[in-house]
Every structure is written in C-alpha cells, then in structure tokens.
Design a protein around this motif. Structure first.
Motif, short mmCIF file in Angstrom:
data_model
loop_
_atom_site.label_atom_id
_atom_site.label_comp_id
_atom_site.label_asym_id
_atom_site.label_seq_id
_atom_site.Cartn_x
_atom_site.Cartn_y
_atom_site.Cartn_z
N ASP A 30 58.20 37.67 41.01
CA ASP A 30 57.84 36.40 40.38
C ASP A 30 56.77 35.66 41.17
O ASP A 30 55.85 35.07 40.59
CB ASP A 30 59.09 35.52 40.22
CG ASP A 30 60.00 36.01 39.10
OD1 ASP A 30 59.53 36.78 38.25
OD2 ASP A 30 61.18 35.62 39.10
N ALA A 31 56.88 35.67 42.49
CA ALA A 31 55.88 35.00 43.31
C ALA A 31 54.52 35.69 43.19
O ALA A 31 53.47 35.04 43.20
CB ALA A 31 56.33 34.97 44.78
N LEU A 32 54.53 37.01 43.06
CA LEU A 32 53.28 37.75 42.87
C LEU A 32 52.64 37.38 41.53
O LEU A 32 51.42 37.17 41.44
CB LEU A 32 53.56 39.25 42.93
CG LEU A 32 52.37 40.18 42.66
CD1 LEU A 32 51.25 39.95 43.67
CD2 LEU A 32 52.82 41.64 42.68
N GLU B 102 51.06 30.53 28.84
CA GLU B 102 51.80 29.96 29.97
C GLU B 102 53.08 30.74 30.24
O GLU B 102 53.71 30.59 31.28
CB GLU B 102 52.13 28.48 29.69
CG GLU B 102 50.91 27.58 29.61
CD GLU B 102 50.09 27.59 30.89
OE1 GLU B 102 50.69 27.62 31.98
OE2 GLU B 102 48.85 27.59 30.80
N LYS B 103 53.49 31.56 29.28
CA LYS B 103 54.72 32.35 29.42
C LYS B 103 54.37 33.74 29.96
O LYS B 103 54.43 34.74 29.26
CB LYS B 103 55.43 32.45 28.07
CG LYS B 103 55.84 31.11 27.49
CD LYS B 103 56.46 31.26 26.11
CE LYS B 103 56.86 29.91 25.54
NZ LYS B 103 57.46 30.03 24.18
N TYR C 194 47.13 40.89 47.41
CA TYR C 194 47.37 41.79 46.28
C TYR C 194 46.79 41.16 45.01
O TYR C 194 46.03 41.79 44.26
CB TYR C 194 48.87 42.02 46.15
CG TYR C 194 49.33 43.00 45.08
CD1 TYR C 194 48.59 43.25 43.92
CD2 TYR C 194 50.54 43.67 45.21
CE1 TYR C 194 49.03 44.14 42.95
CE2 TYR C 194 51.00 44.55 44.24
CZ TYR C 194 50.23 44.78 43.11
OH TYR C 194 50.67 45.65 42.15
N ALA C 195 47.16 39.89 44.76
CA ALA C 195 46.66 39.21 43.57
C ALA C 195 45.14 39.14 43.58
O ALA C 195 44.48 39.32 42.54
CB ALA C 195 47.26 37.81 43.49
N PHE D 195 48.94 35.66 40.87
CA PHE D 195 47.95 36.24 39.96
C PHE D 195 47.58 35.27 38.85
O PHE D 195 46.40 35.08 38.53
CB PHE D 195 48.50 37.54 39.36
CG PHE D 195 47.64 38.12 38.27
CD1 PHE D 195 46.37 38.60 38.54
CD2 PHE D 195 48.13 38.17 36.96
CE1 PHE D 195 45.58 39.13 37.52
CE2 PHE D 195 47.35 38.71 35.94
CZ PHE D 195 46.07 39.18 36.22
N ASP D 196 48.58 34.62 38.25
CA ASP D 196 48.32 33.70 37.15
C ASP D 196 47.44 32.54 37.59
O ASP D 196 46.54 32.11 36.85
CB ASP D 196 49.65 33.16 36.60
CG ASP D 196 49.45 32.28 35.40
OD1 ASP D 196 49.13 32.80 34.31
OD2 ASP D 196 49.58 31.05 35.54
N LEU D 197 47.65 32.05 38.79
CA LEU D 197 46.84 30.94 39.32
C LEU D 197 45.37 31.36 39.40
O LEU D 197 44.47 30.59 39.02
CB LEU D 197 47.37 30.54 40.69
CG LEU D 197 46.70 29.32 41.35
CD1 LEU D 197 46.98 28.06 40.55
CD2 LEU D 197 47.20 29.15 42.79
#
Length: 283
Positions: free
Chosen positions: A268-270, A81-82, A41-42, A274-276
């Motif tokens: 949150d894991a999704l 980062e937030k 998905y990400a 995505f952020d990574l």
C-alpha cells in the motif's frame, strides 16, 4: 534502429542470480540507509512510463514536446482516486523487468485498448516479443499481481492464466492482438504468423513464454536492512513457495512459465508513492 533500443538505466538487482530456483527469478529494489527503497522503486517505474504507455512513434521526443508526451503517458495509466486495487504498477513493473533483463519489446500495449483512462482491460497484462538476432522470435504473454499476500497473489495469477488460456478467450484475444501490432515492429511477419487466424493456438502456446510477476509484501524485506546472505536465504524460501503453488497447477505444466518475484515491504505504501508521482504529472 528501433527506439526500443533506448531504455532507462537498470535499477532492480537479479538478487539470486545463478542461485535462483529453476523457473524463477527475484528482482529486488534493494536498501538504502537500512530502509527498503520504496520511493526509488516508484521513481524507477515512472522512468518506464513513456516506454509503457506511448506508441513507438510517440517516443521520438524533443524539448518542444517532452512535457506533453509525459502528461499523455501519465493520463493513459489511470486518473482514478481509487488506486489501491488497480494493477498498473504491477503491469509497468513486469514491462520494465522483461524489457531490461530479457530484451523484449512491446508489440500490443493494454493502454491502447482503453476507451477511457480508468477502464479495466481483461487481457494479458503484457504482450511482448523477444527478437534477438540469430534466434527464433518468441512471444511473451505476461500476467502481474501486486498483492499483500504472495500466495494469494500467485493463486489469482493462476486463475487469470486459466481464464486467458481458455480456447475461446485466447482465440478472440489472438484476433484482437494481431491488428494492434505495428508494421514497423522488427521481424513483423514472423511475429504476425502467431496471430493469424490460420495459425493453430497450439503453435502459439508452444512458442510463448509466460512471465508471471508476483509482487507482494515480504517478511524477509521487512526484517532486513541490507541485501546480505541472510536476506537472500529468506527470499529464496519465499520464492520456492510461489514456485510450489505454480507447480501444483498441473493444467499449466506444459507452458513455459517464468516466475518473477518482486518482494516489497509494504504494497500500500508503494502504491501511495507511485500514485503521488503519477498524479503530479497529470495536474
């Protein structure tokens, strides 16, 4: 030919298809080896990043500028980062689903309202048009919510819709949106008609479709290992709860609202996944 004719390959499935409740659609990331496809998905959202964050003229890429364009797109989303309470993943999701399944095109992207990468913009999450040969132009004004609880998400979406549709706010937003629409947009004059100060808000509201994306943790997803009939039945009950909440908002009853449900296993894991990927492009 508009560059928006080019789109990433389809990833989400229209889970319930013709069995969907009236006024709603469920788009599912699916399963692989008994696990919900979080990372995929990400990854798919990243495929849509240039389409979401770049102007149409910037989408003309080649081997000499493709890396720069990707970095530009990534930085325009956010650099903070937030990120756990940011909504861009939901915004890109609604952008991708409407582009892919409904053939809309973006006409005024939120990222261009930002003066800095991490600005929070108070406006519709998506401003698209549906421009199909032989059919009238349609304006699509979308709202997206990525929350842990689907009913909290839909209530916040309703609150946002009410805020956006307040006469003073909508009139101001209409005047802000109009100049943002590129003159190269297909059927530009027809689209611009709805954003002219002389055009009644009633005409815009009568034309517009309001997709509302609710992406939230789903017990059905958590319990499932495949997209089998039992899973579909559980998902249908969840989306019917969302529809019931929207139906209770009587002041929105005259609008063409399309509920888009995207069930996830762990919001949150999704966001972490995505952020990574996003930060990897920015570094």
């Amino acid at each position: 030919m508009s560059l928006y004719k080019n789109k990433p390959d389809r990833f989400f499935s229209d889970l319930l298809g013709s069995d969907s409740p009236l006024g709603a659609r469920v788009y599912c990331a699916g399963f692989e080896s008994g696990e919900w496809r979080r990372d995929q998905y990400a990854e798919h959202v990243m495929e849509w990043l240039p389409d979401y964050a770049l102007a149409e003229e910037e989408l003309s890429v080649n081997h000499g500028n493709i890396y720069v364009r990707l970095k530009q797109a990534a930085v325009r989303v956010y650099t903070s980062e937030k990120y756990k309470k940011r909504g861009e993943l939901g915004e890109i999701s609604i952008h991708a689903i409407c582009r892919d399944f409904y053939d809309t095109i973006p006409i005024s992207n939120r990222v261009f309202y930002k003066s800095a990468s991490n600005d929070v913009v108070k406006a519709f999450d998506m401003v698209h048009a549906r421009v199909i040969d032989g059919e009238p132009v349609q304006i699509w004004l979308g709202e997206s919510k990525l929350w842990k609880d689907r009913l909290d998400a839909v209530q916040d979406a309703i609150k946002s819709m009410r805020s956006h549709l307040a006469a003073g706010f909508l009139k101001s937003e209409k005047l802000l949106l109009g100049p943002q629409i590129p003159k190269t947009t297909p059927r530009y004059d027809e689209i611009m008609h709805f954003f002219k100060p002389q055009t009644s808000l009633d005409e815009l509201l009568g034309n517009a479709v309001f997709p509302v994306l609710v992406a939230a943790n789903s017990q059905a997803v958590i319990a499932a290992k495949t997209g089998d009939d039992e899973y579909k039945s559980s998902i249908k009950k969840e989306v019917e709860e969302i529809l019931a909440a929207v139906s209770n908002a009587k002041d929105l009853a005259g609008l063409k609202i399309l509920v888009i449900s995207v069930p996830v296993a762990d919001k949150d894991a999704l966001l972490d996944a995505f952020d990574l990927k996003l930060k990897g492009l920015q570094s």
